[in-house]
Design a protein around this motif. Structure first.
Motif, PDB file in Angstrom:
ATOM      1  N   GLN A  31       1.791   8.821  -6.588  1.00 63.70           N
ATOM      2  CA  GLN A  31       2.083  10.250  -6.364  1.00 63.70           C
ATOM      3  C   GLN A  31       3.186  10.713  -7.308  1.00 63.70           C
ATOM      4  O   GLN A  31       3.132  11.803  -7.874  1.00 63.70           O
ATOM      5  N   ARG A  32       4.181   9.856  -7.489  1.00 65.99           N
ATOM      6  CA  ARG A  32       5.338  10.240  -8.294  1.00 65.99           C
ATOM      7  C   ARG A  32       5.017  10.252  -9.788  1.00 65.99           C
ATOM      8  O   ARG A  32       5.409  11.160 -10.510  1.00 65.99           O
ATOM      9  N   GLU A  33       4.295   9.216 -10.243  1.00 65.89           N
ATOM     10  CA  GLU A  33       4.062   9.055 -11.683  1.00 65.89           C
ATOM     11  C   GLU A  33       2.653   9.471 -12.106  1.00 65.89           C
ATOM     12  O   GLU A  33       2.294   9.346 -13.269  1.00 65.89           O
ATOM     13  N   GLY A  34       1.867   9.953 -11.142  1.00 70.29           N
ATOM     14  CA  GLY A  34       0.426  10.138 -11.374  1.00 70.29           C
ATOM     15  C   GLY A  34       0.041  11.044 -12.520  1.00 70.29           C
ATOM     16  O   GLY A  34      -1.008  10.879 -13.129  1.00 70.29           O
ATOM     17  N   ALA A  35       0.889  12.026 -12.837  1.00 65.66           N
ATOM     18  CA  ALA A  35       0.545  12.927 -13.949  1.00 65.66           C
ATOM     19  C   ALA A  35       0.441  12.145 -15.248  1.00 65.66           C
ATOM     20  O   ALA A  35      -0.357  12.483 -16.124  1.00 65.66           O
ATOM     21  N   ASP A  36       1.224  11.074 -15.362  1.00 67.78           N
ATOM     22  CA  ASP A  36       1.220  10.274 -16.593  1.00 67.78           C
ATOM     23  C   ASP A  36       0.305   9.056 -16.515  1.00 67.78           C
ATOM     24  O   ASP A  36       0.036   8.420 -17.525  1.00 67.78           O
ATOM     25  N   ILE A  37      -0.147   8.698 -15.293  1.00 70.42           N
ATOM     26  CA  ILE A  37      -1.046   7.544 -15.151  1.00 70.42           C
ATOM     27  C   ILE A  37      -2.477   8.063 -15.195  1.00 70.42           C
ATOM     28  O   ILE A  37      -2.898   8.789 -14.295  1.00 70.42           O
ATOM     29  N   VAL A  89       0.831  -1.218   0.000  1.00 71.36           N
ATOM     30  CA  VAL A  89       0.000   0.000   0.000  1.00 71.36           C
ATOM     31  C   VAL A  89       0.864   1.266   0.000  1.00 71.36           C
ATOM     32  O   VAL A  89       0.643   2.165  -0.818  1.00 71.36           O
ATOM     33  N   PRO A  90       1.908   1.369   0.879  1.00 75.34           N
ATOM     34  CA  PRO A  90       2.768   2.552   0.800  1.00 75.34           C
ATOM     35  C   PRO A  90       3.479   2.671  -0.550  1.00 75.34           C
ATOM     36  O   PRO A  90       3.625   3.770  -1.084  1.00 75.34           O
ATOM     37  N   TRP A  91       3.893   1.532  -1.123  1.00 76.52           N
ATOM     38  CA  TRP A  91       4.545   1.583  -2.441  1.00 76.52           C
ATOM     39  C   TRP A  91       3.590   2.132  -3.498  1.00 76.52           C
ATOM     40  O   TRP A  91       3.951   3.014  -4.280  1.00 76.52           O
ATOM     41  N   LEU A  92       2.349   1.607  -3.510  1.00 82.37           N
ATOM     42  CA  LEU A  92       1.378   2.044  -4.514  1.00 82.37           C
ATOM     43  C   LEU A  92       1.113   3.544  -4.377  1.00 82.37           C
ATOM     44  O   LEU A  92       1.118   4.277  -5.370  1.00 82.37           O
ATOM     45  N   ASN A  93       0.907   3.986  -3.136  1.00 79.61           N
ATOM     46  CA  ASN A  93       0.657   5.419  -2.898  1.00 79.61           C
ATOM     47  C   ASN A  93       1.815   6.268  -3.403  1.00 79.61           C
ATOM     48  O   ASN A  93       1.620   7.253  -4.106  1.00 79.61           O
ATOM     49  N   GLU A  94       3.008   5.851  -3.046  1.00 79.09           N
ATOM     50  CA  GLU A  94       4.192   6.638  -3.393  1.00 79.09           C
ATOM     51  C   GLU A  94       4.410   6.625  -4.914  1.00 79.09           C
ATOM     52  O   GLU A  94       4.681   7.651  -5.531  1.00 79.09           O
ATOM     53  N   GLN A 107      -8.761   1.360  -7.362  1.00 75.93           N
ATOM     54  CA  GLN A 107      -8.685   2.036  -8.647  1.00 75.93           C
ATOM     55  C   GLN A 107      -8.204   3.447  -8.404  1.00 75.93           C
ATOM     56  O   GLN A 107      -8.338   3.986  -7.304  1.00 75.93           O
ATOM     57  N   GLY A 108      -7.628   4.044  -9.424  1.00 77.86           N
ATOM     58  CA  GLY A 108      -7.110   5.395  -9.272  1.00 77.86           C
ATOM     59  C   GLY A 108      -7.299   6.201 -10.531  1.00 77.86           C
ATOM     60  O   GLY A 108      -7.409   5.667 -11.630  1.00 77.86           O
ATOM     61  N   VAL A 109      -7.373   7.508 -10.346  1.00 74.37           N
ATOM     62  CA  VAL A 109      -7.438   8.475 -11.437  1.00 74.37           C
ATOM     63  C   VAL A 109      -6.298   9.450 -11.192  1.00 74.37           C
ATOM     64  O   VAL A 109      -6.309  10.167 -10.182  1.00 74.37           O
ATOM     65  N   ILE A 160      -2.759   2.436 -16.988  1.00 70.02           N
ATOM     66  CA  ILE A 160      -2.973   2.961 -18.341  1.00 70.02           C
ATOM     67  C   ILE A 160      -2.557   4.421 -18.331  1.00 70.02           C
ATOM     68  O   ILE A 160      -2.984   5.184 -17.447  1.00 70.02           O
ATOM     69  N   GLY A 161      -1.704   4.832 -19.256  1.00 70.32           N
ATOM     70  CA  GLY A 161      -1.284   6.224 -19.229  1.00 70.32           C
ATOM     71  C   GLY A 161      -0.356   6.587 -20.364  1.00 70.32           C
ATOM     72  O   GLY A 161      -0.237   5.873 -21.358  1.00 70.32           O
ATOM     73  N   ARG A 162       0.316   7.724 -20.186  1.00 65.86           N
ATOM     74  CA  ARG A 162       1.193   8.274 -21.223  1.00 65.86           C
ATOM     75  C   ARG A 162       2.624   7.840 -21.013  1.00 65.86           C
ATOM     76  O   ARG A 162       3.155   7.996 -19.920  1.00 65.86           O
ATOM     77  N   LYS A 163       3.225   7.340 -22.078  1.00 67.60           N
ATOM     78  CA  LYS A 163       4.661   7.041 -22.074  1.00 67.60           C
ATOM     79  C   LYS A 163       5.090   6.273 -20.816  1.00 67.60           C
ATOM     80  O   LYS A 163       6.078   6.614 -20.166  1.00 67.60           O
ATOM     81  N   LEU A 164       4.307   5.289 -20.428  1.00 68.09           N
ATOM     82  CA  LEU A 164       4.662   4.495 -19.250  1.00 68.09           C
ATOM     83  C   LEU A 164       5.869   3.621 -19.582  1.00 68.09           C
ATOM     84  O   LEU A 164       5.910   2.993 -20.641  1.00 68.09           O
TER      85      LEU A 164
END
Length: 369
Positions: free
Chosen positions: A296-302, A288-293, A321-323, A348-352
């Motif tokens: 947070q770090r990659e979220g602009a592209d996810i 859970v901490p890994w997923l959150n972190e 699920q996340g947005v 699903i996202g940009r340039k993952l």
């Protein structure tokens, strides 16, 4: 979980057929009562004879559905609707044609009152079979709407040839291989195919594709609707030695659908998906901490992420699920005796960067357990 009101976000480019679908929802005698929130009442052209008390923000339709206009804040409208809770079964939010569905979807994660009473059921995207390929080339919003979708209605299929249809389907799959896909003419798709799907629960994906996240060289069919679904990237560890990008670019083998024509594989340079399957349980204190972190770090592209995870010493399945950077997850039903306890994640996202994500999961989750 089950007593939360399901919410469908309906999106799609201008002219894709959202109005036609909404008019059906608001007028057909389907035996369900939907609260439909539309951005501007005038824009969608609902027949005014259907509307009772048009001077209010909330209109009652003749089949028991409710129609609301978002002149104000979406959260305020939803809270107003929740006060009428017994009067409808589900909520539909229509976004304007060029809108990014993210802020609308995020509403159901961020406001505590709304989150307590309602849950995001699915993002449904209407796509115009004739013009989608062009839109994907010139409008980033169109690509976002496909990437965001849990359910895609490929509309106006009567206006294209079988080859054009196969091409547009291939382009959709390059961006989002996990959405359920329906073909339609004049938005004639069964209401139950798009509403109250519980689509963020990956069980829906497993229904249409039992070999989800496994080998890629198989044909799969959605037996309910006769729609074609196909396999996804094969699973590799971070040290597998494959060049994943080269592999993606050579997705040349065709899959055959129910109509007997091949579905070409495309590789979308900008948008795509990464899936991870881990056979076995994960430690919630690590995962859970890994997923959150990570989010947070990659979220602009996810754009979207979702998953079902077996936690150690926990009989229930953890579903999330996340947005973008906003995540929501909880324990749902028990794992059945015939189910393999495992972790299945989809981004699903940009340039993952697929290999980076896998290495990160391996190093920061698996090796710390």
């Amino acid at each position: 979980m089950t007593d939360k009101i399901p919410v469908t976000v309906l999106t799609g480019y201008l002219g894709a057929g959202k109005t036609t679908l909404l008019n059906r929802i608001l007028t057909e005698q389907h035996g369900r009562r939907y609260a439909v929130i539309v951005n501007e009442f005038g824009e969608i052209g609902i027949d005014n004879d259907l509307v009772v008390g048009a001077d209010e923000e909330i209109f009652e339709m003749n089949n028991g559905c409710i129609c609301c206009t978002v002149r104000g804040d979406l959260i305020r409208i939803i809270e107003g609707l929740l006060k009428r809770r017994g009067k409808f079964d589900a909520i539909i939010v229509e976004t304007t044609g060029v809108a990014d569905p993210a802020p609308v979807a995020q509403t159901f994660f961020v406001d505590q009152d709304v989150k307590a009473a309602a849950r995001l059921d699915a993002v449904v995207t209407l796509a115009d079979a004739k013009f989608l390929a062009q839109r994907l080339a010139d409008a980033p919003e169109a690509k976002n709407q496909i990437a965001f979708a849990d359910v895609i209605v490929l509309n106006k299929t009567d206006l294209v040839t079988r080859e054009e249809l196969a091409e547009v389907e291939g382009r959709i799959r390059a961006i989002n291989p996990y959405a359920t896909l329906h073909h339609a003419v004049k938005a004639q798709v069964p209401i139950e195919a798009v509403l109250e799907r519980n689509a963020f629960d990956l069980d829906r994906i497993l229904e249409i594709e039992p070999r989800f996240l496994e080998a890629e060289d198989h044909d799969h069919h959605d037996h309910d609707h006769g729609q074609h679904e196909h396999g996804h990237d094969h699973e590799c560890g971070p040290d597998c030695g494959h060049d994943h990008h080269e592999h993606d670019d050579h997705h040349a083998h065709a899959h055959h659908d129910d109509h007997g024509h091949g579905l070409k594989h495309y590789h979308d340079e900008e948008m795509g998906s990464v899936s991870i399957l881990h056979e076995g349980e994960l430690d919630p204190n690590v995962f859970v901490p890994w997923l959150n972190e990570f989010v947070q770090r990659e979220g602009a592209d996810i754009l979207r992420c979702k998953g079902i995870v077996a936690f150690t010493n926990e009989p229930k399945r953890f579903v999330f699920q996340g947005v973008h950077m906003i995540l929501d997850g909880d324990l749902q039903r028990d794992w059945r005796p015939d189910e393999k306890r495992s972790a299945r994640l989809v981004f699903i996202g940009r340039k993952l960067k697929e290999e980076t994500i896998r290495e990160c999961f391996e190093k920061d989750v698996l090796r710390r357990m």
